[in-house]
Design a protein around this motif. Structure first.
Motif, PDB file in Angstrom:
ATOM      1  N   VAL A  12      23.159  16.510  75.079  1.00 12.63           N
ATOM      2  CA  VAL A  12      23.501  17.559  74.118  1.00 12.63           C
ATOM      3  C   VAL A  12      22.567  18.744  74.337  1.00 12.63           C
ATOM      4  O   VAL A  12      21.454  18.583  74.830  1.00 12.63           O
ATOM      5  CB  VAL A  12      23.403  17.043  72.671  1.00 12.63           C
ATOM      6  CG1 VAL A  12      24.307  15.836  72.475  1.00 12.63           C
ATOM      7  CG2 VAL A  12      21.972  16.691  72.306  1.00 12.63           C
ATOM      8  N   SER A  27      17.232  19.709  69.615  1.00 10.64           N
ATOM      9  CA  SER A  27      17.895  20.060  68.362  1.00 10.64           C
ATOM     10  C   SER A  27      18.421  18.781  67.722  1.00 10.64           C
ATOM     11  O   SER A  27      19.347  18.154  68.240  1.00 10.64           O
ATOM     12  CB  SER A  27      19.050  21.039  68.601  1.00 10.64           C
ATOM     13  OG  SER A  27      19.862  21.144  67.447  1.00 10.64           O
ATOM     14  N   LEU A  48      23.059  14.951  66.228  1.00  9.96           N
ATOM     15  CA  LEU A  48      23.906  14.371  65.182  1.00  9.96           C
ATOM     16  C   LEU A  48      25.352  14.831  65.318  1.00  9.96           C
ATOM     17  O   LEU A  48      26.290  14.056  65.077  1.00  9.96           O
ATOM     18  CB  LEU A  48      23.341  14.736  63.807  1.00  9.96           C
ATOM     19  CG  LEU A  48      22.000  14.071  63.467  1.00  9.96           C
ATOM     20  CD1 LEU A  48      21.401  14.702  62.220  1.00  9.96           C
ATOM     21  CD2 LEU A  48      22.176  12.570  63.286  1.00  9.96           C
ATOM     22  N   ASP A  49      25.530  16.084  65.724  1.00 10.31           N
ATOM     23  CA  ASP A  49      26.891  16.620  65.867  1.00 10.31           C
ATOM     24  C   ASP A  49      27.656  15.981  67.026  1.00 10.31           C
ATOM     25  O   ASP A  49      28.888  16.084  67.090  1.00 10.31           O
ATOM     26  CB  ASP A  49      26.848  18.138  66.073  1.00 10.31           C
ATOM     27  CG  ASP A  49      26.459  18.894  64.803  1.00 10.31           C
ATOM     28  OD1 ASP A  49      26.509  18.291  63.718  1.00 10.31           O
ATOM     29  OD2 ASP A  49      26.099  20.077  64.916  1.00 10.31           O
ATOM     30  N   ASN A  50      26.935  15.335  67.943  1.00 10.79           N
ATOM     31  CA  ASN A  50      27.585  14.784  69.139  1.00 10.79           C
ATOM     32  C   ASN A  50      27.625  13.259  69.162  1.00 10.79           C
ATOM     33  O   ASN A  50      27.901  12.663  70.207  1.00 10.79           O
ATOM     34  CB  ASN A  50      26.875  15.306  70.393  1.00 10.79           C
ATOM     35  CG  ASN A  50      27.242  16.741  70.719  1.00 10.79           C
ATOM     36  OD1 ASN A  50      28.233  16.989  71.396  1.00 10.79           O
ATOM     37  ND2 ASN A  50      26.454  17.681  70.214  1.00 10.79           N
ATOM     38  N   SER A  94      17.720  23.742  72.041  1.00 11.68           N
ATOM     39  CA  SER A  94      17.626  25.106  71.527  1.00 11.68           C
ATOM     40  C   SER A  94      16.259  25.674  71.865  1.00 11.68           C
ATOM     41  O   SER A  94      15.232  25.187  71.360  1.00 11.68           O
ATOM     42  CB  SER A  94      17.841  25.118  70.009  1.00 11.68           C
ATOM     43  OG  SER A  94      17.699  26.418  69.477  1.00 11.68           O
ATOM     44  N   ASP A 136      20.065  18.557  64.963  1.00  4.66           N
ATOM     45  CA  ASP A 136      21.435  18.808  64.507  1.00  4.66           C
ATOM     46  C   ASP A 136      22.439  18.642  65.639  1.00  4.66           C
ATOM     47  O   ASP A 136      23.528  18.093  65.443  1.00  4.66           O
ATOM     48  CB  ASP A 136      21.556  20.214  63.907  1.00  4.66           C
ATOM     49  CG  ASP A 136      20.852  20.330  62.562  1.00  4.66           C
ATOM     50  OD1 ASP A 136      20.777  19.314  61.841  1.00  4.66           O
ATOM     51  OD2 ASP A 136      20.370  21.434  62.228  1.00  4.66           O
ATOM     52  N   ALA A 137      22.079  19.114  66.856  1.00  6.68           N
ATOM     53  CA  ALA A 137      22.989  18.972  67.995  1.00  6.68           C
ATOM     54  C   ALA A 137      23.208  17.504  68.340  1.00  6.68           C
ATOM     55  O   ALA A 137      24.320  17.089  68.694  1.00  6.68           O
ATOM     56  CB  ALA A 137      22.450  19.729  69.201  1.00  6.68           C
ATOM     57  N   THR A 160      19.365  14.349  75.582  1.00  2.25           N
ATOM     58  CA  THR A 160      19.336  15.793  75.368  1.00  2.25           C
ATOM     59  C   THR A 160      19.296  16.531  76.700  1.00  2.25           C
ATOM     60  O   THR A 160      19.022  15.946  77.749  1.00  2.25           O
ATOM     61  CB  THR A 160      18.134  16.208  74.499  1.00  2.25           C
ATOM     62  OG1 THR A 160      16.922  15.860  75.170  1.00  2.25           O
ATOM     63  CG2 THR A 160      18.178  15.506  73.137  1.00  2.25           C
ATOM     64  N   ASP A 212      20.094   9.899  59.442  1.00  6.08           N
ATOM     65  CA  ASP A 212      21.470  10.400  59.498  1.00  6.08           C
ATOM     66  C   ASP A 212      22.311   9.758  60.599  1.00  6.08           C
ATOM     67  O   ASP A 212      23.518   9.979  60.648  1.00  6.08           O
ATOM     68  CB  ASP A 212      21.463  11.921  59.669  1.00  6.08           C
ATOM     69  CG  ASP A 212      20.962  12.634  58.421  1.00  6.08           C
ATOM     70  OD1 ASP A 212      20.851  11.974  57.361  1.00  6.08           O
ATOM     71  OD2 ASP A 212      20.663  13.850  58.494  1.00  6.08           O
ATOM     72  N   THR A 217      29.504  10.239  68.777  1.00  2.68           N
ATOM     73  CA  THR A 217      30.900   9.799  68.734  1.00  2.68           C
ATOM     74  C   THR A 217      30.935   8.281  68.550  1.00  2.68           C
ATOM     75  O   THR A 217      29.902   7.606  68.703  1.00  2.68           O
ATOM     76  CB  THR A 217      31.607  10.200  70.034  1.00  2.68           C
ATOM     77  OG1 THR A 217      30.820   9.754  71.150  1.00  2.68           O
ATOM     78  CG2 THR A 217      31.762  11.722  70.129  1.00  2.68           C
TER      79      THR A 217
END
Length: 354
Positions: A124, A132, A137-139, A127, A134-135, A103, A171, A141
């Motif tokens: 990542v 975060s 998980l969104d990153n 916030s 969510d950040a 992070t 997740d 790859t």
């Protein structure tokens, strides 16, 4: 001329805090208070046995940790600080086209450990100086092999609740190793039950790291530990230095772990100094996130103001940690020291900011 391998030659050395010579250090996140008297007595006993190599399996230390945290001792590995365990985990599971995901304000050593493993390191966004989920998980790859979460965070001091860490693990893809660095967890265990986090190791894809350097006051002993799934422990063990923790350090750490009352008193006394200091800094107009650690992050109105305050503190014989290396050049990090040092720091801050 003998030359190093290219990736080592390209690396910058890992940078520790500027210790400032004769200045009083508020930069290292060391304990303001000495370790348990029982740990000091154990050290005296251990000194009579220094002709012998230390226990390579840390049997008594692992037993002390297991009894305290209700863990299986066979799932515990010990290292020369949690840094050694972090580095070995990354070397074992990243590199060779595999990436490490951290992070924005995560522990800086992770970047160095990734470079040593020839792994890609990505961060990542956080916030509001807080991780975060969510950040993260969104990153994730396809090349991400390891996610490293510092909770509570360093240098922010902020924390995400255990339920969010559990959501992260649920997740994440099963092949991704989650490493939760809890170097400061003792400062929030009372309000953030750690049992659910330790239980994640039973899944086989999560490691929980802790240290004796902070709440136990044993930074100089260099002892860290982790709760590992057996299959992961077997791989990491191959990379740990044999006899990695001195006998004196092992005995001190085991005694300190068994003296929970002393550790909890260190936490209480630290919080009793930290919270009023943070409140008074906010009253001076500084942005100070709520800390769950033995330090506070001070955010100033500008980079120039942070630099001016840093110089004023140095002239007064005090040294805080500049945060430019973490992408926070307008911040200083203040380790909680004894009350007299904190009062002195507040006086300098008030004068400099006025």
């Amino acid at each position: 001329m003998t030359c190093p391998v290219p990736y080592v030659a390209a690396m910058a050395p890992y940078t520790l805090a500027d210790l400032g010579g004769d200045l009083i250090s508020m930069a290292q996140n060391e304990s303001a208070f000495p370790p348990s008297p029982k740990a000091l007595a154990a050290a005296q006993d251990a000194l009579t046995q220094t002709q012998l190599y230390p226990d390579p399996d840390w049997v008594d230390l692992r037993q002390a940790i297991a009894e305290t945290h209700q863990l299986d001792p066979d799932m515990i590995l010990c290292g020369a600080g949690s840094m050694e365990l972090t580095g070995c985990l990354i070397r074992a599971y990243a590199g060779d086209g595999r990436a490490v995901l951290g992070t924005e304000y995560g522990y800086a050593f992770v970047a160095s450990a990734a470079l040593q493993a020839q792994a890609v390191y990505r961060q990542v966004p956080e916030s509001g100086l807080t991780v975060s989920i969510d950040a993260i998980l969104d990153n994730v790859t396809p090349d991400v092999a390891v996610v490293l979460l510092c909770n509570p965070g360093n240098p922010t001091g902020t924390m995400v609740p255990s339920v969010e860490v559990l959501r992260l693990r649920a997740d994440l893809p099963e092949h991704v190793l989650l490493v939760v660095d809890q170097a400061y967890a003792e400062f929030c265990d009372a309000s953030n039950d750690p049992s659910g986090i330790f239980a994640l190791a039973q899944r086989g894809d999560t490691v929980i790291l802790r240290t004796f350097s902070k709440a136990y006051g044993l930074a100089g002993a260099r002892v860290g530990w982790g709760c590992f799934p057996p299959a992961i422990a077997a791989q990491v063990r191959k990379l740990l230095n044999p006899n990695n923790i001195a006998a004196v350090s092992q005995m001190m750490a085991a005694a300190a772990m068994r003296d929970r009352a002393h550790m909890q008193e260190i936490v209480r006394r630290t919080e009793a100094i930290r919270n009023p200091f943070a409140s008074r800094c906010r009253a001076l107009g500084l942005d100070v996130p709520h800390s769950h650690t033995n330090f506070v992050l001070l955010r100033f109105g500008s980079v120039d103001q942070a630099a001016e305050v840093d110089q004023a503190l140095r002239r007064a014989g005090l040294l805080m940690r500049g945060m430019a290396g973490y992408g926070l050049p307008d911040c200083l990090r203040a380790t909680i020291c004894d009350a007299a040092v904190m009062e002195r720091a507040l006086s300098i801050l008030k004068e400099a900011l006025s």
